[in-house]
Design an enzyme around this catalytic site. Sequence first.
Site, short mmCIF file in Angstrom:
data_model
loop_
_atom_site.label_atom_id
_atom_site.label_comp_id
_atom_site.label_asym_id
_atom_site.label_seq_id
_atom_site.Cartn_x
_atom_site.Cartn_y
_atom_site.Cartn_z
N ARG A 108 0.74 -1.15 -0.12
CA ARG A 108 0.04 0.11 -0.23
C ARG A 108 0.95 1.35 -0.09
NH1 ARG A 108 -5.52 -0.39 2.96
NH2 ARG A 108 -4.18 -0.91 4.94
N LYS A 159 -13.52 4.04 -5.93
CA LYS A 159 -13.09 5.20 -5.29
C LYS A 159 -11.76 5.00 -5.11
CE LYS A 159 -14.24 3.56 -0.52
NZ LYS A 159 -12.93 3.46 -0.01
N LYS A 187 -14.87 0.44 3.25
CA LYS A 187 -13.71 0.12 2.47
C LYS A 187 -12.47 0.89 2.83
CE LYS A 187 -15.50 -3.49 0.35
NZ LYS A 187 -16.65 -3.50 1.27
N ASP A 188 -11.34 0.57 2.84
CA ASP A 188 -10.21 1.25 3.19
C ASP A 188 -9.88 2.41 2.33
OD1 ASP A 188 -9.52 -1.88 3.24
OD2 ASP A 188 -8.08 -1.03 4.65
N ARG A 189 -9.51 3.46 2.83
CA ARG A 189 -9.14 4.76 2.29
C ARG A 189 -7.95 4.61 1.25
NH1 ARG A 189 -8.59 10.88 4.49
NH2 ARG A 189 -7.93 11.87 2.62
#
Length: 346
Positions: A24, A53, A82-84
Site C-alpha cells: 500500500r 473510489k 472500505k479502506d481509504r
Amino acid sequence: MDWPPSWPRVLDAEFGPPVSGDYRARPEDFMVEEVLDFAPEGEGEHLWLYIEKRDLTTAMVVKELARLCEVSPRVVGYSGMKDRVAVTRQWLSVQLPGREAPEGLAESLAERGVQVLEMARHPRKLKRGVHRANRFRLRLTGPAVDDEGFAARWERLLERGVANYFGPQRFGPDGRNLLRARSLLARGWRKRDDRDGMLLSAARSFLFNELLAERIREGSWDRLLPGEVANLDGTASQFTVEAPDAGLEARAARLDLHPSGVLWGTGGSVANGEALAREAHLASRFPALCGGLEAAGVRLGRRPLRLSLGEASLERGDDELWLAFTLPRGAFATAVLRELIAHPSL
C-alpha cells in the site's frame, strides 16, 4: 497499555519470522472489489450506484453523495466500509422516491475521485453486511519479494488457512479506539458517546484476537476441541461438536469447517466442554471489558478462528509480487499479510 499486542503468527513456528516488506505505498497497490450475490432489480425508490473510489473512505463518499442528492446521509446505504488508501469497488444506495438522480451526478462524483460504473434502481436500501465477500489484489515490494521462503509461506497459508485476526485498523492508531472503549465501558456505555458502535466493536475485536492468540499458542486454533462450535467454510452455518470424530477432523483438515471463537456479549454460549473453558478463561482475564459489553446490551456472536483463501494466486514481477485472493465479509487482508511480511502496521 502496550501497543501493538504480541499476537502470534501461525507460520513463525515453522518458518521463523517473515522478512520485511512493503504494501500500500500508493492506493493502486491495494485493490478491493466487493462481491454481492444479487443485483438491483431495476425499479424502486432507491438508486443504487456501483462505484470505484480512490484514496477515500466509504464514509466520505456517503457524505458527498448525500450532499449532491440533497438528502440526509441516513438514507444512503452501503454494505461494508472500505479502506481509504486503496482503489475499491462497492455498491451504494440513496433513497430518491419519485425523483430522478440529480443532473450530472456521475460527473460531480468523478471530480471528487469517485467513478460511477453502474446505476440501477431497487426497492430497498442497501444494508450493512449483505455482501458475501471481498476480492483483493495487492502489490508487495521490499526485501520479502526476493526471500526464497516467501512462496513456501504462501503455499502453507493455502493449505492450512489464515488466522482470522481483526486487523489493526479496527483499533485505531496506537490502539486508541480500544483505550477509548475501555474508558467508556468503565463508566457505562451510552449510544450518544459511540453512535456507530465503533468502540464496542473495538472491544469485542480485541477480546476475539486475544482468544485466537491463546489458541494459536496452544496449537488448537485450526482443530476442533470437545464442545467446539464449528463454522462451515464461507457460510454462517454453525453447529456444536460434542466430541470430534475422524470425519469432522478430516473436514477441518481440508478447510471445509473451522473452529470458532466468541464475540463477547449477552446471551448464553452454545459452546461447552473445553471450548467453553477457553471462553471462561478469557472473561477471567478481562472482566471489565466483558462485563462492560454485557452491560451495554451487545448480543453474543461468533466468528471463525480460521479462514480459507479463495481464488488465490501469486504473480511475480520486476521487484514486486502481486497477491490475489477472496475473503469472506468481515475478514481482513492484513491478517493474510502479517503472516507473509514484516511491516510496522501489521
